[in-house]
Design a protein around this motif. Structure first.
Motif, mmCIF file in Angstrom:
data_model
loop_
_atom_site.group_PDB
_atom_site.id
_atom_site.type_symbol
_atom_site.label_atom_id
_atom_site.label_comp_id
_atom_site.label_asym_id
_atom_site.label_seq_id
_atom_site.Cartn_x
_atom_site.Cartn_y
_atom_site.Cartn_z
ATOM 1 N N LEU A 1 0.823 -1.201 0.000
ATOM 2 C CA LEU A 1 0.000 0.000 0.000
ATOM 3 C C LEU A 1 0.863 1.261 0.000
ATOM 4 O O LEU A 1 0.627 2.194 -0.768
ATOM 5 N N LEU A 2 1.886 1.274 0.870
ATOM 6 C CA LEU A 2 2.763 2.442 0.976
ATOM 7 C C LEU A 2 3.476 2.702 -0.345
ATOM 8 O O LEU A 2 3.548 3.849 -0.814
ATOM 9 N N ALA A 3 3.991 1.630 -0.959
ATOM 10 C CA ALA A 3 4.657 1.780 -2.255
ATOM 11 C C ALA A 3 3.686 2.319 -3.308
ATOM 12 O O ALA A 3 4.074 3.123 -4.171
ATOM 13 N N GLY A 4 2.417 1.898 -3.231
ATOM 14 C CA GLY A 4 1.422 2.382 -4.180
ATOM 15 C C GLY A 4 1.162 3.868 -4.034
ATOM 16 O O GLY A 4 1.043 4.597 -5.031
ATOM 17 N N PHE A 5 1.056 4.353 -2.807
ATOM 18 C CA PHE A 5 0.835 5.774 -2.588
ATOM 19 C C PHE A 5 2.035 6.603 -3.048
ATOM 20 O O PHE A 5 1.870 7.695 -3.587
ATOM 21 N N VAL A 6 3.257 6.095 -2.822
ATOM 22 C CA VAL A 6 4.452 6.809 -3.289
ATOM 23 C C VAL A 6 4.480 6.849 -4.813
ATOM 24 O O VAL A 6 4.759 7.885 -5.425
ATOM 25 N N ALA A 7 4.163 5.700 -5.454
ATOM 26 C CA ALA A 7 4.169 5.649 -6.920
ATOM 27 C C ALA A 7 3.089 6.548 -7.506
ATOM 28 O O ALA A 7 3.278 7.156 -8.569
ATOM 29 N N ALA A 8 1.948 6.649 -6.830
ATOM 30 C CA ALA A 8 0.856 7.477 -7.340
ATOM 31 C C ALA A 8 1.234 8.945 -7.380
ATOM 32 O O ALA A 8 0.664 9.716 -8.162
ATOM 33 N N ALA A 9 2.210 9.351 -6.555
ATOM 34 C CA ALA A 9 2.651 10.746 -6.564
ATOM 35 C C ALA A 9 3.446 11.073 -7.816
ATOM 36 O O ALA A 9 3.594 12.243 -8.171
ATOM 37 N N GLY A 10 3.969 10.009 -8.484
ATOM 38 C CA GLY A 10 4.693 10.228 -9.725
ATOM 39 C C GLY A 10 3.827 9.904 -10.915
ATOM 40 O O GLY A 10 2.744 10.465 -11.100
ATOM 41 N N ASP A 11 4.285 8.924 -11.719
ATOM 42 C CA ASP A 11 3.497 8.550 -12.885
ATOM 43 C C ASP A 11 2.484 7.452 -12.576
ATOM 44 O O ASP A 11 1.658 7.092 -13.427
ATOM 45 N N GLY A 12 2.560 6.875 -11.353
ATOM 46 C CA GLY A 12 1.578 5.883 -10.949
ATOM 47 C C GLY A 12 1.706 4.542 -11.620
ATOM 48 O O GLY A 12 0.778 3.731 -11.577
ATOM 49 N N LYS A 13 2.873 4.272 -12.230
ATOM 50 C CA LYS A 13 3.038 2.995 -12.929
ATOM 51 C C LYS A 13 2.907 1.820 -11.959
ATOM 52 O O LYS A 13 3.595 1.754 -10.953
ATOM 53 N N GLY A 14 2.039 0.913 -12.281
ATOM 54 C CA GLY A 14 1.905 -0.311 -11.489
ATOM 55 C C GLY A 14 1.218 -0.112 -10.157
ATOM 56 O O GLY A 14 1.161 -1.034 -9.353
#
Length: 633
Positions: free
Chosen positions: A524-537
């Motif tokens: 979940l944490l990795a998903g929120f961090v990725a969503a701040a960028g391009d949200g890939k994956g």
């Protein structure tokens, strides 16, 4: 071409020679081997000398190259742990026969929008010679106009260094001629600096020399404001000659010069002092450009004298200019100390001079002589009136200085239960922003505490877990995002994290109460961090809440029943784990136990609670080895 035996290749690598009838020719001169540090045996052949045949009688046994490398690494680690095994002057912090004395002058760029005596911007410019005014270029008729905003960060820095702030200070002209100084003099505070008589205390966790542990206090003689010089850019022309280009955009940038007393006696402590001063200046927002970016430079004064000498006077000092990294500071002091000792032991005299040092060097180099004190012909500047600092301003800045790093570390360790190592990292990251983020996460976690625990102030267990997530798991999520090609910053320029404190607290709360597994929380944490960028994956979009994502993605924990755990224990069992615990006992065999638990978690398809799984593993081991918490027979 015939195949060359590995033995002869090794001879070439380590000795620089090989049999003449092979394709590699013997060396005519002694050449340094690329792997010379690995050459440990005196029986090895010398360069230019034909190595003995592998079949010669009395030849030493063949040692594989990989083993030599591993042995050398072990030797170096042992030498690092035991400095006494190294050459006496190479890296030892204290020498038995000689006393080292070090004083440091630190130049730090102030965090101000304008220059010291003009309204020109201090922001970096890609175009040279743009941030300038007539005064910066010393155009005749231009006058200095002191910018009061430059005083605020300077006073904050001096307060952080425990200095006395004087109500009145003046500026003086320091005369010298160089192309980087258009006026022929530098404006500084020689006679009446604005701050004096400070000190800074270093502790063991700051990385000081063992001889200075547990703490050492270094005196600050004075802190003064002054101008920076122009930037010199050296280029090489097509014919190999050098050209020096001058960018005057940096001229007049406000600096503070911090001058310490000669209270330092060990190289490692000197480097720790610079590191801590930089941390302090960052923490009070006085200087935001660090040594690694060129915003902080150090000049080091070094002298030695025999310990048994009855004289109270220090030895002749030399100055090493413009050191720009912590490692270069320590290495330069060691190199200059060694040079001065060698000169004195050979009957020579140490000369007062200015020397230079570059990263990777083993010796300092002479730049220019100092025949006594340099005559800079200091004189009060007639165009700049005295600078008056009101007591109310000093009081206001003292009250708003904030929590300094040492106090912050104490709060994290004593009140929040964070380990000292993690507390140091939290204070260092994002210039203290990571620690501020932790405080916000802990506040969000308070409502989830049981009433009895909250009444007793029992935030420490949750705070310790929050510290682990904020420091380690958040960092791991950011690294994963970078590896995926998303280099969006974890914290923006305002210190705001891409994962809000409320979101982080919600993830921690669900993991701790067993609603989701630890692995799911990290996902979940990795998903929120990725969503701040391009949200890939990432199964998350901006604005999603933690509970909504868990529900939508089916992440709620659905644990195995008793039969499921039993079956998983049998499926993941390995004989070597059982035997290892039988031989070593429960304590020493814990690593194997947790390895077994890890296999169950990985193969359980998200339905395994690690704590429950550990209980089943221990139960299975007790049944097999027939012991109850004692070493197996």
């Amino acid at each position: 071409m015939p195949r060359i035996p590995p033995r002869l290749i090794q001879s070439y690598i380590f000795g620089g020679s090989i049999r003449s009838h092979q394709c590699l020719r013997p060396s005519r001169t002694a050449t340094a081997s690329l792997l010379r540090p690995l050459h440990t045996s005196p029986a090895r052949h010398s360069p230019g000398v034909e190595p003995p045949s592998p079949n010669d009688a009395g030849d030493e046994p063949y040692v594989p190259l990989r083993k030599q490398i591993k042995d050398e690494l072990k030797r170096r680690k042992a030498a690092a742990r035991n400095p006494s095994s190294s050459p006496p002057n190479a890296s030892a912090e204290r020498l038995p026969d000689w006393e080292l004395t070090v004083g440091i002058e630190i130049h730090a760029q102030l965090n101000t929008p304008t220059k010291l005596f003009s309204v020109a911007s201090t922001a970096p410019s890609p175009t040279p010679n743009t941030n300038i005014t007539p005064f910066d270029l010393a155009i005749p008729g231009s006058q200095p106009i002191f910018q009061p905003t430059t005083l605020i960060p300077a006073v904050r820095a001096a307060l952080a260094l425990n200095c006395t702030i004087h109500n009145t200070s003046t500026f003086d002209r320091k005369h010298y001629f160089h192309w980087d100084q258009p006026a022929g003099y530098q404006l500084t505070q020689f006679y009446r600096p604005f701050a004096t008589d400070g000190h800074i205390t270093l502790y063991e966790h700051d990385g000081i020399s063992p001889e200075d542990c547990p703490m050492v206090t270094i005196g600050i003689k004075q802190v003064q404001m002054e101008q920076d010089t122009a930037k010199t850019i050296t280029t090489t022309d097509a014919d190999g000659s050098e050209s020096h280009l001058i960018d005057y955009s940096r001229v007049g940038t406000p600096l503070i010069e911090i001058i310490t007393h000669p209270h330092l006696a060990h190289p490692r402590t000197a480097a720790a002092l610079i590191r801590k001063i930089q941390t302090l200046l960052h923490s009070v927002n006085a200087c935001v450009i660090g040594m690694e970016s060129g915003g902080l430079r150090a000049d080091v004064n070094v002298s030695v004298r025999p310990r048994e000498s009855a004289s109270v006077e220090l030895g002749q000092r030399t100055e090493i200019k413009n050191l720009s990294s912590y490692k270069s500071i320590r290495d330069a002091i060691v190199a200059e100390r060694t040079r001065q000792i060698d000169v004195l032991e050979s009957g020579g005299v140490v000369l007062g001079e200015t020397r230079g040092f570059s990263v990777g060097d083993s010796e300092t180099r002479r730049l220019r002589a100092k025949e006594g004190e340099v005559d800079y012909r200091y004189m009060p500047d007639p165009d700049i009136p005295p600078i008056i600092i009101g007591t109310d301003l000093v009081t206001r800045l003292s009250e708003t200085l904030g929590t300094l790093p040492d106090a912050e570390i104490g709060i994290l360790v004593q009140e929040y239960g964070i380990s000292l190592k993690d507390a140091l990292s939290l204070v260092a990251l994002e210039n203290g922003g990571r620690a501020e983020y932790l405080y916000a996460v802990v506040e969000e976690l308070r409502p989830f505490l049981p009433p009895a625990a909250a009444a007793a102030g029992g935030i420490v267990p949750l705070a310790r877990k929050a510290g682990n997530w904020v420091l380690h798991e958040l960092g791991a999520a950011a690294n994963s995002a970078v590896e995926a090609g998303n280099d969006a910053p974890l914290f923006d320029d305002e210190g705001v994290c891409v994962v809000s404190p409320a979101q982080m607290a919600r993830i921690i709360y669900h993991v701790e109460r067993g609603a989701i597994t630890g692995a799911t929380g990290k996902e979940l944490l990795a998903g929120f961090v990725a969503a701040a960028g391009d949200g890939k994956g990432a199964p998350i979009t901006s604005g999603d809440e933690v509970d909504a994502v868990i529900e939508r993605e089916g992440m709620w924990f659905k644990g195995l029943d008793e039969e499921g755990y039993k079956a998983l224990v049998v499926a993941t069992r390995e004989d070597r784990i059982v035997e290892d615990v039988r031989k070593k006992g429960w304590e020493k065999g814990r690593g194997k136990i947790m390895y077994w638990v890890g296999r169950m978690v990985r193969e359980g398809g998200g339905g395994v609670d690690a704590k429950v799984a550990e209980g089943w593993v221990r139960r299975a081991l007790e049944e097999e080895i027939g012991v109850d918490g004692k070493k197996g027979e």
